[in-house]
Design a protein around this motif. Sequence first.
Motif, mmCIF file in Angstrom:
data_model
loop_
_atom_site.group_PDB
_atom_site.id
_atom_site.type_symbol
_atom_site.label_atom_id
_atom_site.label_comp_id
_atom_site.label_asym_id
_atom_site.label_seq_id
_atom_site.Cartn_x
_atom_site.Cartn_y
_atom_site.Cartn_z
ATOM 1 N N TRP A 111 -2.236 14.105 -9.539
ATOM 2 C CA TRP A 111 -0.910 14.152 -8.923
ATOM 3 C C TRP A 111 -0.772 13.099 -7.816
ATOM 4 O O TRP A 111 0.195 12.347 -7.800
ATOM 5 C CB TRP A 111 -0.662 15.545 -8.345
ATOM 6 C CG TRP A 111 0.639 15.659 -7.629
ATOM 7 C CD1 TRP A 111 0.875 15.425 -6.295
ATOM 8 C CD2 TRP A 111 1.894 16.019 -8.195
ATOM 9 N NE1 TRP A 111 2.198 15.624 -6.014
ATOM 10 C CE2 TRP A 111 2.837 15.980 -7.168
ATOM 11 C CE3 TRP A 111 2.291 16.368 -9.481
ATOM 12 C CZ2 TRP A 111 4.179 16.282 -7.382
ATOM 13 C CZ3 TRP A 111 3.631 16.667 -9.682
ATOM 14 C CH2 TRP A 111 4.555 16.624 -8.638
ATOM 15 N N THR A 112 -1.716 13.056 -6.895
ATOM 16 C CA THR A 112 -1.604 12.101 -5.783
ATOM 17 C C THR A 112 -1.684 10.662 -6.284
ATOM 18 O O THR A 112 -1.008 9.784 -5.757
ATOM 19 C CB THR A 112 -2.656 12.361 -4.692
ATOM 20 O OG1 THR A 112 -3.977 12.233 -5.231
ATOM 21 C CG2 THR A 112 -2.471 13.724 -4.051
ATOM 22 N N ARG A 113 -2.485 10.439 -7.317
ATOM 23 C CA ARG A 113 -2.557 9.097 -7.897
ATOM 24 C C ARG A 113 -1.198 8.709 -8.471
ATOM 25 O O ARG A 113 -0.673 7.623 -8.188
ATOM 26 C CB ARG A 113 -3.632 9.047 -8.968
ATOM 27 C CG ARG A 113 -3.774 7.678 -9.606
ATOM 28 C CD ARG A 113 -4.785 7.692 -10.728
ATOM 29 N NE ARG A 113 -4.316 8.599 -11.778
ATOM 30 C CZ ARG A 113 -5.118 9.284 -12.576
ATOM 31 N NH1 ARG A 113 -6.425 9.203 -12.452
ATOM 32 N NH2 ARG A 113 -4.619 10.066 -13.510
ATOM 33 N N ALA A 114 -0.603 9.581 -9.283
ATOM 34 C CA ALA A 114 0.708 9.280 -9.877
ATOM 35 C C ALA A 114 1.766 9.079 -8.801
ATOM 36 O O ALA A 114 2.572 8.149 -8.888
ATOM 37 C CB ALA A 114 1.113 10.393 -10.840
ATOM 38 N N GLU A 115 1.762 9.925 -7.778
ATOM 39 C CA GLU A 115 2.750 9.781 -6.694
ATOM 40 C C GLU A 115 2.587 8.440 -5.977
ATOM 41 O O GLU A 115 3.574 7.771 -5.672
ATOM 42 C CB GLU A 115 2.602 10.924 -5.686
ATOM 43 C CG GLU A 115 3.171 12.230 -6.156
ATOM 44 C CD GLU A 115 4.657 12.355 -5.902
ATOM 45 O OE1 GLU A 115 5.312 11.394 -5.441
ATOM 46 O OE2 GLU A 115 5.185 13.440 -6.168
ATOM 47 N N SER A 116 1.354 8.044 -5.701
ATOM 48 C CA SER A 116 1.123 6.759 -5.027
ATOM 49 C C SER A 116 1.610 5.606 -5.886
ATOM 50 O O SER A 116 2.253 4.674 -5.385
ATOM 51 C CB SER A 116 -0.370 6.585 -4.718
ATOM 52 O OG SER A 116 -0.799 7.531 -3.785
ATOM 53 N N LEU A 117 1.319 5.655 -7.173
ATOM 54 C CA LEU A 117 1.746 4.586 -8.071
ATOM 55 C C LEU A 117 3.263 4.563 -8.230
ATOM 56 O O LEU A 117 3.859 3.485 -8.323
ATOM 57 C CB LEU A 117 1.051 4.719 -9.424
ATOM 58 C CG LEU A 117 -0.480 4.553 -9.369
ATOM 59 C CD1 LEU A 117 -1.091 4.827 -10.735
ATOM 60 C CD2 LEU A 117 -0.886 3.201 -8.838
ATOM 61 N N CYS A 118 3.893 5.743 -8.223
ATOM 62 C CA CYS A 118 5.363 5.805 -8.253
ATOM 63 C C CYS A 118 5.957 5.107 -7.038
ATOM 64 O O CYS A 118 6.927 4.355 -7.156
ATOM 65 C CB CYS A 118 5.839 7.255 -8.242
ATOM 66 S SG CYS A 118 5.658 8.126 -9.778
ATOM 67 N N LYS A 119 5.376 5.391 -5.884
ATOM 68 C CA LYS A 119 5.871 4.768 -4.647
ATOM 69 C C LYS A 119 5.777 3.252 -4.740
ATOM 70 O O LYS A 119 6.708 2.538 -4.356
ATOM 71 C CB LYS A 119 5.085 5.284 -3.442
ATOM 72 C CG LYS A 119 5.344 6.739 -3.138
ATOM 73 C CD LYS A 119 4.416 7.240 -2.031
ATOM 74 C CE LYS A 119 4.594 8.731 -1.787
ATOM 75 N NZ LYS A 119 3.689 9.231 -0.721
ATOM 76 N N LEU A 120 4.656 2.752 -5.234
ATOM 77 C CA LEU A 120 4.476 1.299 -5.346
ATOM 78 C C LEU A 120 5.430 0.680 -6.356
ATOM 79 O O LEU A 120 5.890 -0.444 -6.179
ATOM 80 C CB LEU A 120 3.030 0.975 -5.728
ATOM 81 C CG LEU A 120 1.995 1.232 -4.649
ATOM 82 C CD1 LEU A 120 0.600 1.062 -5.217
ATOM 83 C CD2 LEU A 120 2.210 0.314 -3.449
ATOM 84 N N ALA A 121 5.699 1.408 -7.431
ATOM 85 C CA ALA A 121 6.580 0.893 -8.487
ATOM 86 C C ALA A 121 8.055 1.166 -8.207
ATOM 87 O O ALA A 121 8.919 0.706 -8.958
ATOM 88 C CB ALA A 121 6.184 1.514 -9.825
ATOM 89 N N ALA A 122 8.343 1.925 -7.138
ATOM 90 C CA ALA A 122 9.718 2.320 -6.811
ATOM 91 C C ALA A 122 10.368 3.033 -7.999
ATOM 92 O O ALA A 122 11.511 2.763 -8.360
ATOM 93 C CB ALA A 122 10.541 1.120 -6.352
ATOM 94 N N VAL B 207 0.839 -1.197 0.000
ATOM 95 C CA VAL B 207 0.000 0.000 0.000
ATOM 96 C C VAL B 207 0.873 1.246 0.000
ATOM 97 O O VAL B 207 1.956 1.255 0.588
ATOM 98 C CB VAL B 207 -0.969 0.008 1.214
ATOM 99 C CG1 VAL B 207 -0.214 0.033 2.534
ATOM 100 C CG2 VAL B 207 -1.948 1.173 1.122
ATOM 101 N N ALA B 208 0.397 2.279 -0.672
ATOM 102 C CA ALA B 208 1.057 3.586 -0.658
ATOM 103 C C ALA B 208 -0.035 4.644 -0.665
ATOM 104 O O ALA B 208 -1.131 4.422 -1.189
ATOM 105 C CB ALA B 208 1.960 3.752 -1.868
ATOM 106 N N ILE B 209 0.272 5.786 -0.060
ATOM 107 C CA ILE B 209 -0.657 6.909 -0.088
ATOM 108 C C ILE B 209 0.098 8.172 -0.458
ATOM 109 O O ILE B 209 1.316 8.263 -0.276
ATOM 110 C CB ILE B 209 -1.408 7.111 1.248
ATOM 111 C CG1 ILE B 209 -0.441 7.481 2.378
ATOM 112 C CG2 ILE B 209 -2.213 5.889 1.604
ATOM 113 C CD1 ILE B 209 -1.147 7.885 3.671
ATOM 114 N N ASP B 210 -0.637 9.130 -0.978
ATOM 115 C CA ASP B 210 -0.099 10.465 -1.177
ATOM 116 C C ASP B 210 -1.224 11.440 -0.904
ATOM 117 O O ASP B 210 -2.389 11.163 -1.214
ATOM 118 C CB ASP B 210 0.447 10.667 -2.588
ATOM 119 C CG ASP B 210 1.228 11.976 -2.679
ATOM 120 O OD1 ASP B 210 2.241 12.114 -1.960
ATOM 121 O OD2 ASP B 210 0.802 12.870 -3.420
ATOM 122 N N ALA B 211 -0.894 12.570 -0.302
ATOM 123 C CA ALA B 211 -1.887 13.584 0.046
ATOM 124 C C ALA B 211 -1.348 14.964 -0.283
ATOM 125 O O ALA B 211 -0.145 15.214 -0.184
ATOM 126 C CB ALA B 211 -2.220 13.497 1.535
#
Length: 124
Positions: free
Chosen positions: A75-86, A47-51
């Motif tokens: 933006w928050t969606r892309a950031e969360s997906l970036c975190k998950l994908a490293a 799980v990842a979150i961005d706010a």
Amino acid sequence: MPALLGAAERHLRVGTPAELAYAVTRSHLGDGRCVGWYGPATPGWRVAIDAERADAEIPPALARRFGRADFWARWTRAESLCKLAAVPVAAWWRRHGLAVPPDTPAVWRTLRIDDLVVTVAFAP
């Protein structure tokens, strides 16, 4: 996973970084607050979150590049997906902009919590 995303509001908390020290994952805001995920463990999923503050000014260069429409949700969606994908966000931008790649295995939900836009995302 859909039920957990559907109930995301119950698993998110807003506070100081110290208050949310035991969150599963956190997102830090520029005003000193933090958003933390306190959902149950989901075997086989990360799980990842961005706010971001919903009323935050969009940086002019980003507005020119990606447009203003629904910016903080994208933006928050892309950031969360970036975190998950490293993947660093700049590399994501070059490949996908603020869009979701069609082959992503991730699932997500973007919601408003008070004055915030928050995306919660999961990936296997």
